[in-house]
Design a protein around this motif. Structure first.
Motif, PDB file in Angstrom:
ATOM      1  N   GLN A 147      29.644  42.823  39.267  1.00 27.16           N
ATOM      2  CA  GLN A 147      30.512  43.102  38.110  1.00 27.16           C
ATOM      3  C   GLN A 147      30.540  44.589  37.758  1.00 27.16           C
ATOM      4  O   GLN A 147      30.541  44.966  36.596  1.00 27.16           O
ATOM      5  CB  GLN A 147      30.108  42.252  36.918  1.00 27.16           C
ATOM      6  CG  GLN A 147      30.263  40.780  37.197  1.00 27.16           C
ATOM      7  CD  GLN A 147      29.826  39.904  36.049  1.00 27.16           C
ATOM      8  OE1 GLN A 147      29.258  40.361  35.066  1.00 27.16           O
ATOM      9  NE2 GLN A 147      30.102  38.614  36.177  1.00 27.16           N
ATOM     10  N   LEU A 148      30.594  45.422  38.804  1.00 27.64           N
ATOM     11  CA  LEU A 148      30.743  46.854  38.607  1.00 27.64           C
ATOM     12  C   LEU A 148      32.225  47.227  38.529  1.00 27.64           C
ATOM     13  O   LEU A 148      32.601  48.155  37.831  1.00 27.64           O
ATOM     14  CB  LEU A 148      30.070  47.623  39.747  1.00 27.64           C
ATOM     15  CG  LEU A 148      28.578  47.331  39.939  1.00 27.64           C
ATOM     16  CD1 LEU A 148      28.058  48.017  41.190  1.00 27.64           C
ATOM     17  CD2 LEU A 148      27.793  47.759  38.714  1.00 27.64           C
ATOM     18  N   LEU A 149      33.038  46.477  39.262  1.00 27.02           N
ATOM     19  CA  LEU A 149      34.493  46.639  39.293  1.00 27.02           C
ATOM     20  C   LEU A 149      35.138  45.286  39.086  1.00 27.02           C
ATOM     21  O   LEU A 149      34.550  44.259  39.415  1.00 27.02           O
ATOM     22  CB  LEU A 149      34.953  47.129  40.667  1.00 27.02           C
ATOM     23  CG  LEU A 149      34.883  48.583  41.028  1.00 27.02           C
ATOM     24  CD1 LEU A 149      35.325  48.777  42.469  1.00 27.02           C
ATOM     25  CD2 LEU A 149      35.727  49.423  40.133  1.00 27.02           C
ATOM     26  N   ALA A 150      36.356  45.310  38.592  1.00 30.37           N
ATOM     27  CA  ALA A 150      37.126  44.072  38.472  1.00 30.37           C
ATOM     28  C   ALA A 150      38.555  44.349  38.909  1.00 30.37           C
ATOM     29  O   ALA A 150      39.063  45.462  38.752  1.00 30.37           O
ATOM     30  CB  ALA A 150      37.106  43.570  37.037  1.00 30.37           C
ATOM     31  N   TYR A 151      39.176  43.340  39.465  1.00 29.84           N
ATOM     32  CA  TYR A 151      40.581  43.408  39.859  1.00 29.84           C
ATOM     33  C   TYR A 151      41.323  42.313  39.096  1.00 29.84           C
ATOM     34  O   TYR A 151      41.509  41.207  39.606  1.00 29.84           O
ATOM     35  CB  TYR A 151      40.723  43.205  41.368  1.00 29.84           C
ATOM     36  CG  TYR A 151      40.055  44.268  42.197  1.00 29.84           C
ATOM     37  CD1 TYR A 151      40.704  45.470  42.464  1.00 29.84           C
ATOM     38  CD2 TYR A 151      38.779  44.086  42.710  1.00 29.84           C
ATOM     39  CE1 TYR A 151      40.094  46.456  43.227  1.00 29.84           C
ATOM     40  CE2 TYR A 151      38.160  45.060  43.474  1.00 29.84           C
ATOM     41  CZ  TYR A 151      38.826  46.237  43.726  1.00 29.84           C
ATOM     42  OH  TYR A 151      38.220  47.215  44.477  1.00 29.84           O
ATOM     43  N   PRO A 152      41.752  42.588  37.854  1.00 33.47           N
ATOM     44  CA  PRO A 152      42.402  41.556  37.036  1.00 33.47           C
ATOM     45  C   PRO A 152      43.682  40.999  37.646  1.00 33.47           C
ATOM     46  O   PRO A 152      43.937  39.804  37.569  1.00 33.47           O
ATOM     47  CB  PRO A 152      42.694  42.278  35.721  1.00 33.47           C
ATOM     48  CG  PRO A 152      41.762  43.434  35.690  1.00 33.47           C
ATOM     49  CD  PRO A 152      41.550  43.831  37.108  1.00 33.47           C
TER      50      PRO A 152
END
Length: 161
Positions: free
Chosen positions: A54-59
């Motif tokens: 959960q360092l990056l997210a791609y919504p």
């Protein structure tokens, strides 16, 4: 930004990535294919680790039910850019020129990523920043180049590097 426009950006990334095939010289296509496939492999691993931690997210992404990473970026745009990178790598130039080549490719990709992060929902930094992206992209370019040199260096008479 509207959802339709964001999916338009994803489709554009696919189209531009596929068009990059046209700029790869015929004599460098084998090198470009090896670089493309190796980059897909390591990008898949790094991409999943970063998303799962959960360092990056791609919504907004394609295949949202199957994969939490950006399929267009991880499996097409980034590896195809690496294929072009390796096809035109200045292997017979000075170390500074080679280092600058890494820096330019990495920085151009990061500028695009930061713009997407600021103005769209295609990528969201959670516990991440542009420097970590820059460092990991630089590292994966370096790893891919090293793999290609080793792979083609072990083949007798290979002139792909």
């Amino acid at each position: 930004m509207s959802l339709l426009l964001q999916y338009g950006i994803i489709v554009s990334a696919w189209i531009l990535s596929l068009l990059m095939i046209l700029v790869i010289p015929r004599q460098k296509r084998r090198l470009a294919m090896v670089a493309f496939l190796f980059k897909q492999y390591i990008t898949c691993i790094f991409g999943h680790i970063v998303v799962e931690l959960q360092l990056l997210a791609y919504p907004v992404r394609e295949f949202a039910e199957v994969n939490r990473t950006s399929f267009a970026y991880e499996y097409m745009a980034f590896p195809m850019t690496c294929a072009v990178f390796n096809a035109y790598y200045p292997s017979h130039r000075s170390g500074w020129i080679q280092f600058g080549y890494y820096v330019i490719f990495t920085t151009v990709l990061i500028i695009g990523e930061v713009l997407l992060q600021q103005y769209t929902d295609l990528i969201r930094y959670v516990h991440w920043n542009w420097f970590w992206s820059w460092a990991t992209i630089f590292l994966t370019f370096l790893m891919t180049r090293a793999f290609c040199v080793i792979y083609f260096g072990t083949m007798r008479g290979a002139r792909y590097i």
